[in-house]
Scaffold this motif. Structure first.
Motif, PDB file in Angstrom:
ATOM      1  N   TRP A  98     -24.481 -11.130 -34.574  1.00 16.21           N
ATOM      2  CA  TRP A  98     -23.040 -11.339 -34.651  1.00 16.21           C
ATOM      3  C   TRP A  98     -22.510 -11.007 -36.035  1.00 16.21           C
ATOM      4  CZ3 TRP A  98     -20.363 -12.483 -30.271  1.00 16.21           C
ATOM      5  CH2 TRP A  98     -21.128 -12.881 -29.170  1.00 16.21           C
ATOM      6  N   ASP A 100     -16.756 -15.419 -34.353  1.00 13.94           N
ATOM      7  CA  ASP A 100     -16.791 -14.529 -33.188  1.00 13.94           C
ATOM      8  C   ASP A 100     -17.604 -15.089 -32.022  1.00 13.94           C
ATOM      9  OD1 ASP A 100     -15.155 -12.723 -34.412  1.00 13.94           O
ATOM     10  OD2 ASP A 100     -16.734 -11.262 -34.870  1.00 13.94           O
ATOM     11  N   TYR A 101     -18.709 -15.756 -32.318  1.00 14.41           N
ATOM     12  CA  TYR A 101     -19.545 -16.295 -31.237  1.00 14.41           C
ATOM     13  C   TYR A 101     -18.746 -17.260 -30.374  1.00 14.41           C
ATOM     14  CZ  TYR A 101     -23.348 -18.705 -28.819  1.00 14.41           C
ATOM     15  OH  TYR A 101     -24.159 -19.257 -27.849  1.00 14.41           O
TER      16      TYR A 101
END
Length: 267
Positions: free
Chosen positions: A27, A163-164
Motif C-alpha cells: 500500500w 488508503d487501506y
C-alpha cells in the motif's frame, strides 16, 4: 495471467501450520497486506489475532498479527507495517505469491464482541495498522446484529497510509451482500497528523474539542457507546483515559465492559 506458485514443502514445526500465500499488496513504503490459505479447521472470532511468522532455524519466529479478514471468509488476510531492521517484518515484507507463512492455530484477543456489554453504537478507534482487527469486525454480520451504528476512525501520519481503510470502506459499499448487511450504518473517519488532509488531528483531540460529536452526531458516552481501541501503547492509554473519564469500564472475555483495548504488537 496464470501465476506459478511455489509448492516446495516449507520447514515444519510442532504445533505450527504452514499456509501458502495467495496475494500480496504493498500500500505504501511502510505498509502491506497479504492473504493466505485458511485451513478448514481454523476457527476465530472477528477481531482476534494469531501468532504468525517464518522459519528461523530450529525455532519459528512468530509475532502477534490481527486477522483482517472476517470470520466467514475462505482466506486469511493480514495487514502489516514494514520495519527495515525488524526481526520478522524485515523478512515478511518480501513475501511473494506461493511462499509460505507459519501460523499457530489458536487465535486469541480482546477486540471481540464477547468482551463488550450490550450497546447501541460501536466506536472503533485505530491508528496505523491498528485498523486490521476492525477490517474483520466491520465485515461481520454479528456487528450489525448487536449495534445500530458503527463508527470506524483511522488516524495516520500521511494521507497514503489511509488508503487501506478507504479501500476497505469502498469495497463494502460496492459489494452487493456486504452493502445490504451494512445498510448505511457504517461511518469511516480518516485523519492525518503530519501531512495536510481534509481531516487533521488525533482522535483524542477530536473527542476533547467536539469534532467527534459534530462528525458523528453524538458525543462519546457510557450509556449507548461501546468502544474498541487498537494502536500504539501511548494511543491506547490516551483513549483509555478518555473512556474511563466518561464513565466506561474496561472489559475482557471473562468480564465484559464498555470498552476494550488490544495489547498485542508486531515488531
Amino acid at each position: 495471467m496464470n501465476v506459478e506458485l511455489n509448492v516446495e514443502t516449507p520447514k515444519t514445526y510442532r504445533g505450527v501450520d504452514a499456509l501458502r500465500v495467495l496475494s500480496v499488496r504493498h500500500w505504501t513504503d511502510y505498509t502491506f497486506s497479504f492473504t493466505c490459505e485458511r485451513p478448514a479447521s481454523f476457527r476465530f472470532r472477528s477481531g482476534e489475532f494469531a501468532m504468525i511468522g517464518l522459519p528461523n532455524g530450529d525455532k519459528p519466529l512468530l509475532r502477534a498479527y490481527s486477522i483482517a479478514s472476517p470470520n466467514w471468509h475462505e482466506e486469511l488476510e493480514f495487514y502489516s507495517i514494514k520495519v527495515a531492521d525488524g526481526p520478522l517484518t524485515s523478512r515478511l515484507q518480501n513475501l511473494a505469491v506461493g511462499d509460505h507463512i507459519l501460523i499457530r492455530p489458536k487465535p486469541v484477543g480482546t477486540l471481540v464482541h464477547d468482551a463488550l456489554i450490550a450497546g447501541k453504537r460501536l466506536v472503533l478507534f485505530s491508528t496505523g495498522t491498528g485498523i486490521a482487527p476492525f477490517a474483520s469486525i466491520i465485515r461481520d454480520p454479528e456487528t450489525y446484529e448487536k449495534f445500530e451504528t458503527v463508527v470506524l476512525t483511522h488516524t495516520c501520519r500521511e494521507v497514503a497510509e489511509l488508503d487501506y481503510g478507504k479501500h476497505l470502506f469502498a469495497e463494502i459499499q460496492q459489494d452487493e451482500l456486504l452493502s445490504e448487511m451494512v445498510d448505511g450504518r457504517l461511518q469511516l473517519i480518516s485523519t492525518t497528523t503530519r501531512e495536510n488532509s481534509e481531516h487533521m488531528g488525533r482522535m483524542t483531540d477530536w473527542l476533547r474539542d467536539g469534532r467527534f460529536e459534530a462528525a458523528t452526531g453524538a458525543a462519546l458516552g457510557a450509556a449507548d457507546d461501546r468502544v474498541m481501541i487498537c494502536g500504539s501503547m501511548a494511543m491506547l492509554q490516551d483513549h483509555k483515559a478518555i473512556c474511563e473519564a466518561r464513565g466506561m469500564d474496561e472489559g475482557s472475555n471473562s468480564a465484559p465492559g464498555a470498552f476494550v483495548i488490544e495489547k498485542a504488537f508486531v515488531d
